[in-house]
Scaffold this active site. Structure first.
Site, mmCIF file in Angstrom:
data_model
loop_
_atom_site.group_PDB
_atom_site.id
_atom_site.type_symbol
_atom_site.label_atom_id
_atom_site.label_comp_id
_atom_site.label_asym_id
_atom_site.label_seq_id
_atom_site.Cartn_x
_atom_site.Cartn_y
_atom_site.Cartn_z
ATOM 1 N N ASP A 62 20.437 50.821 58.572
ATOM 2 C CA ASP A 62 19.910 52.020 59.229
ATOM 3 C C ASP A 62 19.496 53.029 58.156
ATOM 4 O O ASP A 62 20.193 53.237 57.159
ATOM 5 C CB ASP A 62 20.987 52.622 60.142
ATOM 6 C CG ASP A 62 20.432 53.641 61.109
ATOM 7 O OD1 ASP A 62 20.395 53.357 62.305
ATOM 8 O OD2 ASP A 62 20.034 54.742 60.651
ATOM 9 N N ILE A 63 18.373 53.678 58.378
ATOM 10 C CA ILE A 63 17.838 54.635 57.406
ATOM 11 C C ILE A 63 18.719 55.893 57.320
ATOM 12 O O ILE A 63 18.686 56.610 56.311
ATOM 13 C CB ILE A 63 16.380 54.996 57.799
ATOM 14 C CG1 ILE A 63 15.601 55.475 56.604
ATOM 15 C CG2 ILE A 63 16.328 56.000 58.948
ATOM 16 C CD1 ILE A 63 14.092 55.550 56.841
ATOM 17 N N ASN A 120 22.275 51.735 72.537
ATOM 18 C CA ASN A 120 21.942 52.963 73.259
ATOM 19 C C ASN A 120 20.792 52.687 74.227
ATOM 20 O O ASN A 120 19.881 51.916 73.905
ATOM 21 C CB ASN A 120 21.524 54.060 72.274
ATOM 22 C CG ASN A 120 22.675 54.491 71.373
ATOM 23 O OD1 ASN A 120 23.822 54.535 71.804
ATOM 24 N ND2 ASN A 120 22.376 54.797 70.119
ATOM 25 N N GLU A 160 16.501 56.453 70.405
ATOM 26 C CA GLU A 160 15.340 57.069 69.736
ATOM 27 C C GLU A 160 14.207 56.071 69.556
ATOM 28 O O GLU A 160 13.039 56.442 69.596
ATOM 29 C CB GLU A 160 15.739 57.598 68.349
ATOM 30 C CG GLU A 160 16.641 58.810 68.395
ATOM 31 C CD GLU A 160 17.177 59.172 67.014
ATOM 32 O OE1 GLU A 160 16.744 58.550 66.017
ATOM 33 O OE2 GLU A 160 18.045 60.054 66.959
ATOM 34 N N VAL A 161 14.561 54.824 69.305
ATOM 35 C CA VAL A 161 13.543 53.802 69.048
ATOM 36 C C VAL A 161 13.563 52.814 70.217
ATOM 37 O O VAL A 161 14.603 52.189 70.500
ATOM 38 C CB VAL A 161 13.799 53.073 67.710
ATOM 39 C CG1 VAL A 161 12.728 52.016 67.476
ATOM 40 C CG2 VAL A 161 13.837 54.067 66.551
ATOM 41 N N HIS A 192 18.047 47.511 70.218
ATOM 42 C CA HIS A 192 18.730 47.177 68.968
ATOM 43 C C HIS A 192 20.218 47.398 69.110
ATOM 44 O O HIS A 192 20.652 48.263 69.858
ATOM 45 C CB HIS A 192 18.193 48.020 67.797
ATOM 46 C CG HIS A 192 18.127 49.479 68.098
ATOM 47 N ND1 HIS A 192 17.090 50.027 68.835
ATOM 48 C CD2 HIS A 192 18.956 50.502 67.789
ATOM 49 C CE1 HIS A 192 17.289 51.337 68.963
ATOM 50 N NE2 HIS A 192 18.427 51.646 68.346
ATOM 51 N N MET A 193 20.984 46.628 68.358
ATOM 52 C CA MET A 193 22.429 46.773 68.333
ATOM 53 C C MET A 193 22.823 47.404 67.010
ATOM 54 O O MET A 193 22.419 46.930 65.948
ATOM 55 C CB MET A 193 23.071 45.396 68.486
ATOM 56 C CG MET A 193 24.581 45.423 68.477
ATOM 57 S SD MET A 193 25.219 43.768 68.759
ATOM 58 C CE MET A 193 25.007 43.676 70.527
ATOM 59 N N HIS A 194 23.582 48.502 67.081
ATOM 60 C CA HIS A 194 24.131 49.115 65.871
ATOM 61 C C HIS A 194 25.422 48.395 65.518
ATOM 62 O O HIS A 194 26.282 48.195 66.390
ATOM 63 C CB HIS A 194 24.487 50.586 66.119
ATOM 64 C CG HIS A 194 23.323 51.472 66.425
ATOM 65 N ND1 HIS A 194 22.804 52.356 65.496
ATOM 66 C CD2 HIS A 194 22.591 51.635 67.548
ATOM 67 C CE1 HIS A 194 21.800 53.030 66.058
ATOM 68 N NE2 HIS A 194 21.654 52.617 67.298
HETATM 69 P P1 DGP Z 1 18.858 54.724 68.469
HETATM 70 O O1 DGP Z 1 19.262 56.151 68.547
HETATM 71 O O2 DGP Z 1 19.922 53.816 69.075
HETATM 72 O O3 DGP Z 1 17.489 54.451 69.023
HETATM 73 O O4 DGP Z 1 18.847 54.377 66.934
HETATM 74 C C1 DGP Z 1 17.697 54.280 66.172
HETATM 75 C C2 DGP Z 1 18.139 54.146 64.743
HETATM 76 O O5 DGP Z 1 17.037 53.691 63.998
HETATM 77 C C3 DGP Z 1 18.603 55.459 64.104
HETATM 78 O O6 DGP Z 1 19.989 55.354 63.769
HETATM 79 C C4 DGP Z 1 17.751 55.594 62.847
HETATM 80 C C5 DGP Z 1 17.120 54.231 62.706
HETATM 81 N N1 DGP Z 1 15.761 54.246 62.177
HETATM 82 C C6 DGP Z 1 14.701 54.941 62.690
HETATM 83 N N2 DGP Z 1 13.590 54.710 61.969
HETATM 84 C C7 DGP Z 1 13.960 53.828 60.991
HETATM 85 C C8 DGP Z 1 13.246 53.199 59.940
HETATM 86 O O7 DGP Z 1 12.040 53.379 59.751
HETATM 87 N N3 DGP Z 1 13.955 52.371 59.130
HETATM 88 C C9 DGP Z 1 15.296 52.129 59.319
HETATM 89 N N4 DGP Z 1 15.892 51.300 58.463
HETATM 90 N N5 DGP Z 1 15.987 52.699 60.306
HETATM 91 C C10 DGP Z 1 15.336 53.538 61.142
#
Ligand code: DGP
Length: 115
Positions: free
Chosen positions: A31-32, A88, A96-97, A101-103
């Site tokens: 995660d970024i 989420n 957000e995205v 996806h699974m964290h």
């Molecule tokens: P969510 O809130 O569950 O949709 O988490 C989205 C996650 O994605 C958030 O923790 C930050 C991560 N993220 C967003 N943009 C990027 C990216 O361009 N690269 C990476 N590695 N992670 C990203």
């Protein structure tokens, strides 16, 4: 067809990501904006926008996310102490995205829940 997100670009290697695992069904990258020492996102290689959009045809790939999470946890050395898996969904879920996806979070005590 589901709309493109930043994760589609990561899958096509159009933007960089620290990929820790990939196979024909799922891809995992750091995660970024990490919320824990280990914070990895595991995503299907095709876009299911939210958990609401998952159907029976997605069951195998969604199950595979959990199997791969376990493998990565071992790889990261956090399997014994433990970790948390989170998906989420939509605004109240903090999504957000819009590419399901699974964290995978671990590497420190996380408490009973993240709020
Ligand atoms: P969510 O809130 O569950 O949709 O988490 C989205 C996650 O994605 C958030 O923790 C930050 C991560 N993220 C967003 N943009 C990027 C990216 O361009 N690269 C990476 N590695 N992670 C990203």
């Amino acid at each position: 067809m589901a709309e493109e997100t930043i994760f589609s670009k990561i899958l096509r290697k159009e933007i960089p990501a620290d990929i820790v695992y990939e196979d024909d069904r799922v891809t995992a990258f750091r995660d970024i904006n990490p919320k824990a020492p280990t914070h990895i996102l595991i995503i299907p290689n095709y876009n299911i926008p939210t958990a609401n959009d998952a159907t029976e045809k997605d069951e195998a790939v969604l199950g595979h996310l959990v199997v791969v999470a376990g493998k990565i946890a071992k790889q990261e050395g956090i399997d014994e102490k433990g970790y948390r898996l989170i998906i989420n969904c939509n605004r109240d879920g903090g999504q957000e995205v819009y590419h399901l996806h699974m964290h995978l979070l671990g590497g420190r005590p996380l408490g009973r829940m993240i709020v």
